[in-house]
Design a protein around this motif. Structure first.
Motif, PDB file in Angstrom:
ATOM      1  N   ALA A 338     -37.514 136.347 -44.335  1.00 32.05           N
ATOM      2  CA  ALA A 338     -36.206 136.109 -43.696  1.00 32.05           C
ATOM      3  C   ALA A 338     -35.277 135.361 -44.649  1.00 32.05           C
ATOM      4  CB  ALA A 338     -36.391 135.325 -42.397  1.00 32.05           C
ATOM      5  N   ALA A 339     -35.820 134.365 -45.350  1.00 34.49           N
ATOM      6  CA  ALA A 339     -34.990 133.580 -46.275  1.00 34.49           C
ATOM      7  C   ALA A 339     -34.444 134.476 -47.387  1.00 34.49           C
ATOM      8  CB  ALA A 339     -35.810 132.434 -46.859  1.00 34.49           C
ATOM      9  N   ARG A 340     -35.297 135.370 -47.894  1.00 32.01           N
ATOM     10  CA  ARG A 340     -34.868 136.236 -48.989  1.00 32.01           C
ATOM     11  C   ARG A 340     -33.829 137.265 -48.529  1.00 32.01           C
ATOM     12  NH1 ARG A 340     -39.623 137.536 -50.608  1.00 32.01           N
ATOM     13  NH2 ARG A 340     -39.677 139.728 -50.065  1.00 32.01           N
ATOM     14  N   VAL A 341     -34.077 137.854 -47.378  1.00 25.17           N
ATOM     15  CA  VAL A 341     -33.111 138.846 -46.871  1.00 25.17           C
ATOM     16  C   VAL A 341     -31.768 138.153 -46.597  1.00 25.17           C
ATOM     17  CG1 VAL A 341     -32.574 140.451 -44.986  1.00 25.17           C
ATOM     18  CG2 VAL A 341     -34.883 140.386 -45.958  1.00 25.17           C
ATOM     19  N   ALA A 342     -31.823 136.973 -45.980  1.00 22.04           N
ATOM     20  CA  ALA A 342     -30.580 136.243 -45.672  1.00 22.04           C
ATOM     21  C   ALA A 342     -29.788 135.941 -46.948  1.00 22.04           C
ATOM     22  CB  ALA A 342     -30.894 134.951 -44.917  1.00 22.04           C
ATOM     23  N   ALA A 343     -30.498 135.682 -48.037  1.00 19.50           N
ATOM     24  CA  ALA A 343     -29.825 135.345 -49.298  1.00 19.50           C
ATOM     25  C   ALA A 343     -29.231 136.569 -49.992  1.00 19.50           C
ATOM     26  CB  ALA A 343     -30.818 134.644 -50.239  1.00 19.50           C
ATOM     27  N   ASN A 344     -29.671 137.752 -49.590  1.00 24.71           N
ATOM     28  CA  ASN A 344     -29.269 138.963 -50.313  1.00 24.71           C
ATOM     29  C   ASN A 344     -28.528 140.001 -49.478  1.00 24.71           C
ATOM     30  OD1 ASN A 344     -30.440 138.179 -52.832  1.00 24.71           O
ATOM     31  ND2 ASN A 344     -32.446 138.576 -51.929  1.00 24.71           N
ATOM     32  N   VAL A 345     -28.319 139.701 -48.209  1.00 24.32           N
ATOM     33  CA  VAL A 345     -27.731 140.722 -47.332  1.00 24.32           C
ATOM     34  C   VAL A 345     -26.216 140.549 -47.210  1.00 24.32           C
ATOM     35  CG1 VAL A 345     -27.953 139.469 -45.120  1.00 24.32           C
ATOM     36  CG2 VAL A 345     -28.067 141.974 -45.163  1.00 24.32           C
ATOM     37  N   LEU A 346     -25.561 141.670 -47.059  1.00 26.21           N
ATOM     38  CA  LEU A 346     -24.128 141.704 -46.799  1.00 26.21           C
ATOM     39  C   LEU A 346     -23.907 142.796 -45.753  1.00 26.21           C
ATOM     40  CD1 LEU A 346     -21.890 140.069 -48.150  1.00 26.21           C
ATOM     41  CD2 LEU A 346     -21.540 141.967 -49.734  1.00 26.21           C
ATOM     42  N   THR A 347     -23.139 142.486 -44.699  1.00 22.73           N
ATOM     43  CA  THR A 347     -22.756 143.581 -43.799  1.00 22.73           C
ATOM     44  C   THR A 347     -21.349 144.019 -44.204  1.00 22.73           C
ATOM     45  OG1 THR A 347     -22.068 141.989 -42.125  1.00 22.73           O
ATOM     46  CG2 THR A 347     -24.235 142.934 -41.855  1.00 22.73           C
ATOM     47  N   LEU A 348     -21.208 145.307 -44.390  1.00 19.93           N
ATOM     48  CA  LEU A 348     -19.961 145.891 -44.904  1.00 19.93           C
ATOM     49  C   LEU A 348     -19.034 146.244 -43.739  1.00 19.93           C
ATOM     50  CD1 LEU A 348     -21.550 148.237 -47.604  1.00 19.93           C
ATOM     51  CD2 LEU A 348     -20.737 145.872 -47.871  1.00 19.93           C
ATOM     52  N   PRO A 349     -17.718 146.333 -44.015  1.00 23.40           N
ATOM     53  CA  PRO A 349     -16.780 146.671 -42.931  1.00 23.40           C
ATOM     54  C   PRO A 349     -17.178 147.976 -42.237  1.00 23.40           C
ATOM     55  CG  PRO A 349     -15.583 145.989 -44.891  1.00 23.40           C
ATOM     56  CD  PRO A 349     -17.028 146.082 -45.284  1.00 23.40           C
ATOM     57  N   LEU A 350     -17.204 147.923 -40.918  1.00 24.93           N
ATOM     58  CA  LEU A 350     -17.514 149.113 -40.128  1.00 24.93           C
ATOM     59  C   LEU A 350     -16.912 148.972 -38.739  1.00 24.93           C
ATOM     60  CD1 LEU A 350     -19.012 151.848 -39.891  1.00 24.93           C
ATOM     61  CD2 LEU A 350     -21.019 150.589 -39.113  1.00 24.93           C
ATOM     62  N   TYR A 351     -15.949 149.815 -38.440  1.00 24.89           N
ATOM     63  CA  TYR A 351     -15.366 149.889 -37.090  1.00 24.89           C
ATOM     64  C   TYR A 351     -14.671 151.236 -36.978  1.00 24.89           C
ATOM     65  CZ  TYR A 351     -11.478 147.926 -39.870  1.00 24.89           C
ATOM     66  OH  TYR A 351     -10.561 147.675 -40.849  1.00 24.89           O
ATOM     67  N   ALA A 352     -14.437 151.657 -35.722  1.00 29.33           N
ATOM     68  CA  ALA A 352     -13.981 153.029 -35.487  1.00 29.33           C
ATOM     69  C   ALA A 352     -12.703 153.378 -36.245  1.00 29.33           C
ATOM     70  CB  ALA A 352     -13.792 153.257 -33.989  1.00 29.33           C
ATOM     71  N   GLU A 353     -11.766 152.412 -36.345  1.00 36.69           N
ATOM     72  CA  GLU A 353     -10.464 152.677 -36.960  1.00 36.69           C
ATOM     73  C   GLU A 353     -10.496 152.620 -38.496  1.00 36.69           C
ATOM     74  OE1 GLU A 353      -9.696 151.325 -33.567  1.00 36.69           O
ATOM     75  OE2 GLU A 353      -9.239 153.467 -33.564  1.00 36.69           O
ATOM     76  N   LEU A 354     -11.625 152.247 -39.063  1.00 36.88           N
ATOM     77  CA  LEU A 354     -11.708 152.099 -40.518  1.00 36.88           C
ATOM     78  C   LEU A 354     -11.449 153.442 -41.210  1.00 36.88           C
ATOM     79  CD1 LEU A 354     -12.534 150.002 -42.767  1.00 36.88           C
ATOM     80  CD2 LEU A 354     -14.840 150.925 -42.582  1.00 36.88           C
ATOM     81  N   GLU A 355     -10.619 153.400 -42.253  1.00 34.70           N
ATOM     82  CA  GLU A 355     -10.303 154.626 -42.993  1.00 34.70           C
ATOM     83  C   GLU A 355     -11.474 154.974 -43.920  1.00 34.70           C
ATOM     84  OE1 GLU A 355      -7.342 156.150 -42.804  1.00 34.70           O
ATOM     85  OE2 GLU A 355      -6.200 154.650 -41.677  1.00 34.70           O
ATOM     86  N   PRO A 356     -11.846 156.248 -43.967  1.00 31.61           N
ATOM     87  CA  PRO A 356     -12.909 156.655 -44.902  1.00 31.61           C
ATOM     88  C   PRO A 356     -12.566 156.253 -46.344  1.00 31.61           C
ATOM     89  CG  PRO A 356     -12.377 158.454 -43.413  1.00 31.61           C
ATOM     90  CD  PRO A 356     -11.375 157.362 -43.132  1.00 31.61           C
ATOM     91  N   ASP A 357     -11.272 156.227 -46.689  1.00 30.14           N
ATOM     92  CA  ASP A 357     -10.854 155.792 -48.031  1.00 30.14           C
ATOM     93  C   ASP A 357     -11.317 154.371 -48.340  1.00 30.14           C
ATOM     94  OD1 ASP A 357      -9.653 158.150 -48.374  1.00 30.14           O
ATOM     95  OD2 ASP A 357      -7.574 157.392 -48.387  1.00 30.14           O
ATOM     96  N   VAL A 358     -11.281 153.525 -47.311  1.00 26.43           N
ATOM     97  CA  VAL A 358     -11.695 152.136 -47.511  1.00 26.43           C
ATOM     98  C   VAL A 358     -13.209 152.069 -47.743  1.00 26.43           C
ATOM     99  CG1 VAL A 358     -11.708 149.803 -46.537  1.00 26.43           C
ATOM    100  CG2 VAL A 358      -9.747 151.308 -46.140  1.00 26.43           C
ATOM    101  N   VAL A 359     -13.941 152.914 -47.027  1.00 24.13           N
ATOM    102  CA  VAL A 359     -15.383 152.993 -47.281  1.00 24.13           C
ATOM    103  C   VAL A 359     -15.616 153.338 -48.746  1.00 24.13           C
ATOM    104  CG1 VAL A 359     -17.519 154.253 -46.742  1.00 24.13           C
ATOM    105  CG2 VAL A 359     -15.946 153.612 -44.902  1.00 24.13           C
ATOM    106  N   ASP A 360     -14.852 154.286 -49.254  1.00 21.86           N
ATOM    107  CA  ASP A 360     -14.987 154.666 -50.673  1.00 21.86           C
ATOM    108  C   ASP A 360     -14.650 153.506 -51.602  1.00 21.86           C
ATOM    109  OD1 ASP A 360     -16.010 157.295 -50.931  1.00 21.86           O
ATOM    110  OD2 ASP A 360     -14.139 158.073 -50.097  1.00 21.86           O
ATOM    111  N   GLU A 361     -13.620 152.758 -51.237  1.00 21.52           N
ATOM    112  CA  GLU A 361     -13.252 151.601 -52.071  1.00 21.52           C
ATOM    113  C   GLU A 361     -14.342 150.558 -52.112  1.00 21.52           C
ATOM    114  OE1 GLU A 361      -8.817 151.541 -50.530  1.00 21.52           O
ATOM    115  OE2 GLU A 361      -9.410 149.784 -51.718  1.00 21.52           O
ATOM    116  N   VAL A 362     -14.889 150.258 -50.932  1.00 23.12           N
ATOM    117  CA  VAL A 362     -15.984 149.280 -50.864  1.00 23.12           C
ATOM    118  C   VAL A 362     -17.125 149.751 -51.774  1.00 23.12           C
ATOM    119  CG1 VAL A 362     -17.735 148.230 -49.359  1.00 23.12           C
ATOM    120  CG2 VAL A 362     -15.382 148.500 -48.536  1.00 23.12           C
ATOM    121  N   CYS A 363     -17.448 151.028 -51.668  1.00 23.86           N
ATOM    122  CA  CYS A 363     -18.546 151.570 -52.477  1.00 23.86           C
ATOM    123  C   CYS A 363     -18.182 151.548 -53.962  1.00 23.86           C
ATOM    124  CB  CYS A 363     -18.894 152.980 -52.020  1.00 23.86           C
ATOM    125  SG  CYS A 363     -19.540 153.024 -50.327  1.00 23.86           S
TER     126      CYS A 363
END
Ligand SMILES: *Cc1c(COP(=O)(O)O)cnc(C)c1O
Length: 370
Positions: A338-363
């Motif tokens: 748990a400590a290791r995952v907590a130190a290395n995890v990021l949740t990325l933007p995700l919601y219905a209105e999010l533009e696919p272009d923004v997903v590409d930018e994040v990536c």
């Protein structure tokens, strides 16, 4: 090259029903002047949810946390509760605020839920319950958890705050264990502004939960329990009813975006995505990514995204067993995964209105380090 957003892109954005739909719902509240205390919308919302979640027994609450606190109280538990440190503050606080002692079990490396292999070794003669979390909508190993609970006569209460509407092999996840708490907070995949529900198995809980959320009042002149005020009001129920009309399109839009992320980030060495569990209908509430042996670490990626006005979230960091309020009570070293995952995890933007272009930018930003 990636562009810098003028408006910040947050990790989530509350889904909003068409304004007219909500305004239309408000009319009858104005006519009846019945604002809270189990009004008409409360009752309608409750039965619609029972249908949608596939859970015939359900009680609504002002928020998910209050539901969890009160269902733990309803079982009149004493002693130790085995739970996960890789969760939101609410899970552990609900245990502690009931006078119970949390005992932290580590999580597994694959889906970050309670590690069923380590569960039984933590059972003592003081253990009364297990409170696992379907974290990120990944289902816990419900069969093995139940087997341990059955062997030792323990209650199982799921924090299903992330698992709204999910099913395994066609069964609503709220049917597992003795009870499951769902959250309808504004940041969740489905919301009623604030709100929550508890699905339960045994009939007697219907009355008890109803009483506990209403000060423990059991009759006009009798108060049998030290309850709280956990009632959902009519404005919340109306918002829930509006959002429930659109939930399927909400989830399918999120699904498309999640698949887009997976296509771009899947199979990259050092980037770990949760594998989809077979037979599970997901709600795509979160997009967790663990950086493990990647060219950049989690914090560098977090900062780089910030430079692009994109705000991912370190969710969950830190683990509950290293919170300041629990200092000296637990050892984070006892749950190293748990400590290791907590130190290395990021949740990325995700919601219905999010533009696919923004997903590409994040990536693009993430893969720019590679
Ligand atoms: C959101 C959340 C809760 C609490 O729900 P509220 O409705 O905000 O009270 C509890 N547990 C987890 C894991 C959550 O994400």
């Amino acid at each position: 090259m990636t562009k810098i957003h003028e408006k910040p892109v947050m990790v989530t954005r509350s889904s909003m029903p068409p304004l007219e739909e909500y305004v239309e719902m408000l009319r009858s509240i104005w006519e009846s002047a019945w604002l809270t205390n189990m009004g008409e919308y409360h009752e309608t919302f409750k039965s619609r949810l029972e249908e949608y979640l596939g859970t015939p027994k359900l009680e609504l609450f002002v928020n998910g946390h209050m539901g969890l606190e009160l269902v733990l109280q309803a079982f009149e538990l004493e002693g130790e509760v085995i739970t996960t440190p890789f969760t939101f503050a609410s899970t552990t606080h609900a245990i502690v605020r009931n006078g119970l002692t949390p005992v932290f079990c580590d999580i597994n490396e694959t889906d970050y839920t309670l590690d069923a292999d380590r569960l039984e070794a933590l059972v003592t003669e003081r253990t009364c319950a297990i409170v696992p979390v379907h974290v990120y909508g990944n289902l816990c190993d419900v069969e093995r958890i139940q087997a341990v609970a059955d062997r030792h006569h323990l209650r199982v209460i799921y924090d299903a705050a992330h698992a709204f509407g999910e099913e395994k092999d066609g069964t609503g996840v709220g049917l597992y264990g003795d009870a499951s708490m769902f959250s309808f907070h504004a940041t969740k995949v489905f919301h009623s502004i604030e709100g929550g529900a508890v699905a339960f198995r045994e009939d007697w809980l219907a009355d008890r939960l109803y009483q506990l959320k209403n000060f423990g009042i059991t009759g006009y002149e009798s108060v049998e329990y030290v309850g709280a005020n956990g009632k959902m009001n009519e404005f919340q129920a109306a918002m829930g009813l509006c959002n429930l009309r659109h939930i399927d399109s909400e989830i399918s839009r999120r699904r498309r975006l999640a698949m887009h992320y997976r296509k771009r980030l899947g199979g990259i060495p050092g980037i770990r995505l949760c594998p989809e569990q077979p037979g599970v209908r997901y709600n795509y509430a979160y997009m967790p990514v663990v950086f493990d042996g990647y060219e950049a670490d989690r914090d560098q990626i977090f900062e780089k995204l910030k430079e692009h006005n994109i705000f991912a979230r370190k969710y969950f960091y830190p683990c509950v067993n290293s919170y300041a309020c629990y200092r000296g009570k637990f050892r984070a070293e006892d749950t190293p995964v748990a400590a290791r995952v907590a130190a290395n995890v990021l949740t990325l933007p995700l919601y219905a209105e999010l533009e696919p272009d923004v997903v590409d930018e994040v990536c693009d930003v993430i893969l720019g380090f590679g």
